[in-house]
Design a protein around this motif. Structure first.
Motif, PDB file in Angstrom:
ATOM      1  N   TYR A 278      82.589  56.799 -28.707  1.00  0.00           N
ATOM      2  CA  TYR A 278      81.229  56.973 -29.213  1.00  0.00           C
ATOM      3  C   TYR A 278      80.465  57.915 -28.279  1.00  0.00           C
ATOM      4  CZ  TYR A 278      79.776  53.323 -25.812  1.00  0.00           C
ATOM      5  OH  TYR A 278      79.561  52.584 -24.667  1.00  0.00           O
ATOM      6  N   TYR A 279      79.433  58.509 -28.832  1.00  0.00           N
ATOM      7  CA  TYR A 279      78.501  59.333 -28.076  1.00  0.00           C
ATOM      8  C   TYR A 279      77.296  58.476 -27.689  1.00  0.00           C
ATOM      9  CZ  TYR A 279      80.443  64.059 -28.803  1.00  0.00           C
ATOM     10  OH  TYR A 279      81.222  65.190 -28.761  1.00  0.00           O
ATOM     11  N   TRP A 280      76.625  58.840 -26.611  1.00  0.00           N
ATOM     12  CA  TRP A 280      75.388  58.164 -26.237  1.00  0.00           C
ATOM     13  C   TRP A 280      74.360  59.187 -25.767  1.00  0.00           C
ATOM     14  CZ3 TRP A 280      73.885  58.819 -21.147  1.00  0.00           C
ATOM     15  CH2 TRP A 280      74.896  59.158 -20.220  1.00  0.00           C
ATOM     16  N   ARG A 281      73.107  58.803 -25.873  1.00  0.00           N
ATOM     17  CA  ARG A 281      72.017  59.686 -25.441  1.00  0.00           C
ATOM     18  C   ARG A 281      70.910  58.843 -24.839  1.00  0.00           C
ATOM     19  NH1 ARG A 281      71.666  63.083 -29.454  1.00  0.00           N
ATOM     20  NH2 ARG A 281      72.336  64.920 -28.283  1.00  0.00           N
ATOM     21  N   ALA A 282      70.318  59.345 -23.757  1.00  0.00           N
ATOM     22  CA  ALA A 282      69.151  58.710 -23.147  1.00  0.00           C
ATOM     23  C   ALA A 282      68.078  59.767 -22.955  1.00  0.00           C
ATOM     24  CB  ALA A 282      69.522  58.082 -21.809  1.00  0.00           C
ATOM     25  N   THR A 283      66.841  59.425 -23.269  1.00  0.00           N
ATOM     26  CA  THR A 283      65.721  60.355 -23.132  1.00  0.00           C
ATOM     27  C   THR A 283      64.650  59.761 -22.236  1.00  0.00           C
ATOM     28  OG1 THR A 283      64.490  59.496 -25.051  1.00  0.00           O
ATOM     29  CG2 THR A 283      66.142  61.215 -25.477  1.00  0.00           C
ATOM     30  N   CYS A 284      63.916  60.628 -21.571  1.00  0.00           N
ATOM     31  CA  CYS A 284      62.837  60.171 -20.688  1.00  0.00           C
ATOM     32  C   CYS A 284      61.742  61.220 -20.647  1.00  0.00           C
ATOM     33  CB  CYS A 284      63.374  59.915 -19.280  1.00  0.00           C
ATOM     34  SG  CYS A 284      62.114  59.324 -18.112  1.00  0.00           S
ATOM     35  N   CYS A 285      60.508  60.802 -20.904  1.00  0.00           N
ATOM     36  CA  CYS A 285      59.370  61.704 -20.799  1.00  0.00           C
ATOM     37  C   CYS A 285      58.123  60.875 -20.551  1.00  0.00           C
ATOM     38  CB  CYS A 285      59.218  62.544 -22.068  1.00  0.00           C
ATOM     39  SG  CYS A 285      58.687  61.594 -23.521  1.00  0.00           S
ATOM     40  N   ILE A 286      56.990  61.545 -20.433  1.00  0.00           N
ATOM     41  CA  ILE A 286      55.718  60.859 -20.217  1.00  0.00           C
ATOM     42  C   ILE A 286      54.920  60.865 -21.513  1.00  0.00           C
ATOM     43  CG2 ILE A 286      53.501  60.944 -19.005  1.00  0.00           C
ATOM     44  CD1 ILE A 286      54.978  62.025 -16.594  1.00  0.00           C
TER      45      ILE A 286
ATOM     46  N   ALA B 291      81.633  69.868 -25.126  1.00  0.00           N
ATOM     47  CA  ALA B 291      82.038  69.334 -26.428  1.00  0.00           C
ATOM     48  C   ALA B 291      83.197  68.362 -26.282  1.00  0.00           C
ATOM     49  CB  ALA B 291      82.438  70.465 -27.374  1.00  0.00           C
ATOM     50  N   ALA B 292      83.278  67.438 -27.228  1.00  0.00           N
ATOM     51  CA  ALA B 292      84.383  66.478 -27.286  1.00  0.00           C
ATOM     52  C   ALA B 292      84.765  66.268 -28.744  1.00  0.00           C
ATOM     53  CB  ALA B 292      83.982  65.150 -26.647  1.00  0.00           C
ATOM     54  N   PRO B 293      86.013  65.866 -29.023  1.00  0.00           N
ATOM     55  CA  PRO B 293      86.415  65.600 -30.411  1.00  0.00           C
ATOM     56  C   PRO B 293      85.563  64.494 -31.025  1.00  0.00           C
ATOM     57  CG  PRO B 293      88.339  65.736 -28.979  1.00  0.00           C
ATOM     58  CD  PRO B 293      87.143  65.677 -28.092  1.00  0.00           C
ATOM     59  N   GLN B 294      84.912  64.806 -32.121  1.00  0.00           N
ATOM     60  CA  GLN B 294      84.014  63.867 -32.777  1.00  0.00           C
ATOM     61  C   GLN B 294      84.338  63.821 -34.270  1.00  0.00           C
ATOM     62  OE1 GLN B 294      79.758  64.886 -32.835  1.00  0.00           O
ATOM     63  NE2 GLN B 294      79.278  62.803 -32.200  1.00  0.00           N
TER      64      GLN B 294
ATOM     65  N   ARG C  86      89.721  65.853 -20.266  1.00  0.00           N
ATOM     66  CA  ARG C  86      89.481  67.185 -20.837  1.00  0.00           C
ATOM     67  C   ARG C  86      88.300  67.195 -21.804  1.00  0.00           C
ATOM     68  NH1 ARG C  86      95.197  66.705 -20.766  1.00  0.00           N
ATOM     69  NH2 ARG C  86      96.174  68.080 -19.243  1.00  0.00           N
ATOM     70  N   ILE C  87      87.316  66.395 -21.473  1.00  0.00           N
ATOM     71  CA  ILE C  87      86.048  66.367 -22.196  1.00  0.00           C
ATOM     72  C   ILE C  87      84.934  66.146 -21.176  1.00  0.00           C
ATOM     73  CG2 ILE C  87      86.963  65.521 -24.404  1.00  0.00           C
ATOM     74  CD1 ILE C  87      86.031  62.705 -23.581  1.00  0.00           C
ATOM     75  N   PRO C  88      83.699  66.492 -21.522  1.00  0.00           N
ATOM     76  CA  PRO C  88      82.592  66.183 -20.624  1.00  0.00           C
ATOM     77  C   PRO C  88      82.297  64.688 -20.601  1.00  0.00           C
ATOM     78  CG  PRO C  88      81.774  67.128 -22.661  1.00  0.00           C
ATOM     79  CD  PRO C  88      83.270  67.217 -22.724  1.00  0.00           C
ATOM     80  N   ILE C  89      81.840  64.207 -19.457  1.00  0.00           N
ATOM     81  CA  ILE C  89      81.350  62.834 -19.352  1.00  0.00           C
ATOM     82  C   ILE C  89      79.892  62.794 -19.799  1.00  0.00           C
ATOM     83  CG2 ILE C  89      80.870  60.929 -17.762  1.00  0.00           C
ATOM     84  CD1 ILE C  89      83.221  62.095 -16.057  1.00  0.00           C
ATOM     85  N   TYR C  90      79.109  63.768 -19.336  1.00  0.00           N
ATOM     86  CA  TYR C  90      77.748  63.922 -19.859  1.00  0.00           C
ATOM     87  C   TYR C  90      77.264  65.341 -19.609  1.00  0.00           C
ATOM     88  CZ  TYR C  90      76.033  63.254 -15.005  1.00  0.00           C
ATOM     89  OH  TYR C  90      75.798  63.374 -13.661  1.00  0.00           O
ATOM     90  N   SER C  91      76.270  65.742 -20.380  1.00  0.00           N
ATOM     91  CA  SER C  91      75.494  66.955 -20.131  1.00  0.00           C
ATOM     92  C   SER C  91      74.034  66.557 -20.024  1.00  0.00           C
ATOM     93  CB  SER C  91      75.679  67.989 -21.256  1.00  0.00           C
ATOM     94  OG  SER C  91      76.951  68.604 -21.209  1.00  0.00           O
ATOM     95  N   ALA C  92      73.333  67.144 -19.063  1.00  0.00           N
ATOM     96  CA  ALA C  92      71.923  66.841 -18.836  1.00  0.00           C
ATOM     97  C   ALA C  92      71.108  68.113 -19.037  1.00  0.00           C
ATOM     98  CB  ALA C  92      71.718  66.299 -17.422  1.00  0.00           C
TER      99      ALA C  92
ATOM    100  N   VAL D 107      69.909  63.077 -21.267  1.00  0.00           N
ATOM    101  CA  VAL D 107      71.301  63.013 -20.825  1.00  0.00           C
ATOM    102  C   VAL D 107      72.122  62.512 -22.009  1.00  0.00           C
ATOM    103  CG1 VAL D 107      72.955  62.076 -19.172  1.00  0.00           C
ATOM    104  CG2 VAL D 107      70.585  62.478 -18.470  1.00  0.00           C
ATOM    105  N   THR D 108      73.134  63.266 -22.390  1.00  0.00           N
ATOM    106  CA  THR D 108      74.003  62.892 -23.504  1.00  0.00           C
ATOM    107  C   THR D 108      75.438  62.835 -23.015  1.00  0.00           C
ATOM    108  OG1 THR D 108      72.544  64.025 -25.066  1.00  0.00           O
ATOM    109  CG2 THR D 108      74.749  63.461 -25.840  1.00  0.00           C
ATOM    110  N   GLY D 109      76.133  61.730 -23.355  1.00  0.00           N
ATOM    111  CA  GLY D 109      77.483  61.559 -22.843  1.00  0.00           C
ATOM    112  C   GLY D 109      78.471  61.077 -23.878  1.00  0.00           C
ATOM    113  N   VAL D 110      79.710  60.929 -23.427  1.00  0.00           N
ATOM    114  CA  VAL D 110      80.815  60.504 -24.279  1.00  0.00           C
ATOM    115  C   VAL D 110      81.563  59.362 -23.603  1.00  0.00           C
ATOM    116  CG1 VAL D 110      83.041  61.190 -25.253  1.00  0.00           C
ATOM    117  CG2 VAL D 110      81.136  62.789 -25.294  1.00  0.00           C
TER     118      VAL D 110
END
Length: 275
Positions: A208-216, A154-157, A70-76, A189-192
């Motif tokens: 814990y929460y995690w985030r990954a970013t990618c750009c040029i 959203a997730a409990p944080q 009942r929480i997201p795994i990730y949002s992109a 991409v941000t996940g839980v």
């Protein structure tokens, strides 16, 4: 402006639940979602979108949602800045419980007869914040801001971490991604990762929460990874390769690729990869 926000909320928020992200692949690098799904979680693909002022459907971001946790795994999402303010009117997604026969619009926060997702009352008295995955700080228009305030994002944080180190981290990511080549998009991409704790005996708390970013940057793909809280209640930066290794262990899957490699013959004038 505040009056306008509250008048628009009841009928602007919309999302579509399905078995894939075909309607919202543009929020992923190369139009390809991360290559992993936790093996112990029933999942739903949500293309989060809104009706704009011309009554046209506008997709805003994508969410892989766990109906078991009942929480997201990730949002992109595609990074945007600066944001234009905040309005915390939380919504749910009726299609997660009623199927595609239900109206795709997000329903008001007061509904309680829900099995596959969190509701506002789950958080009452829990001591946890509703922690955004796609944060308001990373939106750059009114409609995107509204669309982030759904409980499927959203997730409990832990409140101290959410309002302290994680909020500071989100601001630091803004400064980093503003240095990306403006001719290209910056993908996030941000996940839980779930803990073994539940609030209201229903909603899984974030370990814990995690985030990954990618750009040029400078004609080269540049990627960064983060997770938190670490053992010192801070946000830990690390390479995307190391983040993927850690996530594979914690999600109990063989491997994870957050940003799949560029396909052969891709014409973007860039080298390297986000790994």
């Amino acid at each position: 402006m505040k009056l306008l926000v509250f008048l628009l909320l009841p009928y602007l928020s919309l999302s579509e639940v399905g078995k894939d992200f075909n309607q919202c692949r543009r929020f992923f690098l190369n139009n390809v979602p991360p290559r992993f799904i936790p093996s112990l979680s029933s999942t739903a693909h949500i293309c989060q979108c809104v009706w704009n002022e011309s009554k046209q459907k506008m997709y805003v971001y994508a969410t892989l949602y766990s109906t078991a946790w009942r929480i997201p795994i990730y949002s992109a999402y595609v990074f945007g800045s600066p944001n234009i303010g905040r309005c915390d009117a939380w919504y749910i997604e009726p299609q997660l419980d009623l199927g595609t026969t239900a109206e795709p619009c997000m329903s008001p926060k007061g509904r309680k007869s829900i099995n596959n997702q969190a509701v506002n009352s789950d958080y009452d008295g829990s001591g946890y914040d509703k922690g955004h995955l796609y944060p308001v700080q990373h939106t750059n228009n009114h409609l995107s801001m509204l669309a982030t305030s759904t409980l499927t994002n959203a997730a409990p944080q832990n409140s101290t971490f959410n309002q302290g180190a994680w909020k500071t981290h989100e601001g630091a990511v803004i400064k980093d991604l503003e240095g990306c080549d403006k001719a290209y998009l910056a993908y996030v991409v941000t996940g839980v990762v779930p803990d073994n704790i539940k609030i209201n005996n229903r909603v899984t708390v974030s370990k814990y929460y995690w985030r990954a970013t990618c750009c040029i940057k400078s004609n080269t793909f540049s990627g960064k990874g983060y997770y938190g809280p670490d053992n010192n209640n801070k946000v830990q930066p690390l390479s995307i390769t190391d983040l993927q290794t850690q996530l594979a262990t914690d999600y109990k899957v063989n491997n994870i690729t957050i940003f799949p490699s560029l396909p052969p013959g891709h014409k973007r004038p860039a080298t390297g990869g986000c790994n």
